[in-house]
Design a protein around this motif. Structure first.
Motif, short mmCIF file in Angstrom:
data_model
loop_
_atom_site.label_atom_id
_atom_site.label_comp_id
_atom_site.label_asym_id
_atom_site.label_seq_id
_atom_site.Cartn_x
_atom_site.Cartn_y
_atom_site.Cartn_z
N ARG A 12 -7.22 -5.34 -6.80
CA ARG A 12 -7.02 -5.25 -5.31
C ARG A 12 -6.23 -6.10 -4.40
O ARG A 12 -5.84 -7.20 -5.03
N THR B 141 -5.37 -1.93 2.75
CA THR B 141 -5.15 -1.04 3.42
C THR B 141 -5.61 -0.79 4.63
O THR B 141 -5.39 0.18 5.57
N ASP C 287 0.76 -1.23 -0.14
CA ASP C 287 -0.05 -0.07 0.10
C ASP C 287 0.81 1.41 -0.16
O ASP C 287 0.35 2.36 0.43
N LYS D 284 -0.86 3.10 -5.06
CA LYS D 284 -2.05 2.68 -5.30
C LYS D 284 -2.29 2.05 -6.57
O LYS D 284 -1.82 2.89 -7.80
#
Length: 286
Positions: free
Chosen positions: A57, A66, A49, A52
């Motif tokens: 994901r 996150t 993280d 981005k």
């Protein structure tokens, strides 16, 4: 433990990560290899993280990366860490212990164990500026274990290490696996990846080209066959080589010529040779 789902990333309109997907299982050592500029470090930065993704994901322990709580049981070693040379090795470990809230009464025993693991016992009171590059790398590796992580994410953990140092880190990684820990690491030292990893992903030009166990990958890439035979009635062994599609014609010819087949051994590409073949294909295509 770690799931990367279709992550992509552009920098200045250049797509550097393209739909990268893989999953790392609990208790395995997972190698991540590719040429310079292939996207290894960018992928790791997205996992952590720090960067981005434009799409996709990342899940760690089943939760989004996150979520700050996942870091409590996560160990991380960046590719180019910065460390102050004006402090001692022990002071650096104290700093890392402060980050994770390790009680002071636990630190002496913990530090002693970690320093012994990476063969730095006796130098912890010396300034880090006096350490060799390999010693610094081993200290940094030890620091990733401060919080007893369940998952380690290591970007080039063997960087700057001599063969002895590499063996030390490899031994610790194997020990972590035996304890049920999970290790995800990138490396350009393919021999280490081949001997350590349960599974491996090969990334070239931002795309995953191969993802499987090392044994399966190597099994599927044949250079040819080595045939050992001898003339009937003779004790002299002769060795013949055949390309993958030439084995049966060779065996038929040897039989016709009066040879007895002793053995047929496949010649497989090493993981390094497989990676090089992908790099060469990329260059020819470019």
């Amino acid at each position: 433990m770690l799931k990367v789902e279709s992550i992509s990333k552009k920098f200045k309109e250049k797509l550097v990560i393209k739909e990268v997907t893989f999953e790392i299982l609990e208790g395995e050592i997972f190698g991540f290899i590719g040429p310079n500029g292939a996207g290894k470090t960018t992928t790791i930065k997205i996992i952590m993280d720090f960067v981005k993704p434009d799409s996709g994901r990342v899940l760690i322990f089943g939760r989004p990366n996150t979520d700050i709580s996942v870091r409590r049981k996560l160990g991380f070693l960046p590719e180019r860490p910065y460390i102050y040379g004006s402090i001692t090795g022990k002071e650096y470990l104290d700093f890392c212990a402060d980050v994770f809230g390790v009680p002071y009464y636990e630190r002496r025993k913990l530090f002693s164990r970690l320093l012994e693991l990476v063969d730095l016992t006796g130098v912890e009171e010396q300034l880090i500026s006096s350490y060799s590059k390999g010693m610094v790398q081993r200290l940094l590796f030890a620091s990733t274990l401060i919080n007893d992580p369940d998952l380690l994410i290591l970007d080039e953990p063997m960087s700057g290490l001599d063969p002895v140092g590499r063996n030390i880190i490899a031994s610790v990684m194997k020990d972590l696996k035996e304890k049920g820990k999970t290790v995800f690491y990138s490396s350009h030292i393919i021999q280490d990846v081949e001997r350590l990893s349960d599974r491996v992903a090969v990334i070239v030009d931002g795309e995953i080209k191969l993802l499987d166990s090392v044994a399966n990958i190597v099994q599927n890439f044949l250079k040819g066959y080595q045939v050992t035979a001898r003339k009937v009635g003779s004790s002299n062994l002769e060795v013949f080589r055949a390309e993958p599609d030439e084995l049966w014609p060779l065996l038929e010819r040897l039989k016709t010529e009066g040879y007895e087949i002793i053995s047929v051994e496949p010649e497989r590409l090493s993981l390094e040779e497989i990676l090089v073949s992908y790099i060469q294909r990329k260059r020819r295509a470019g």
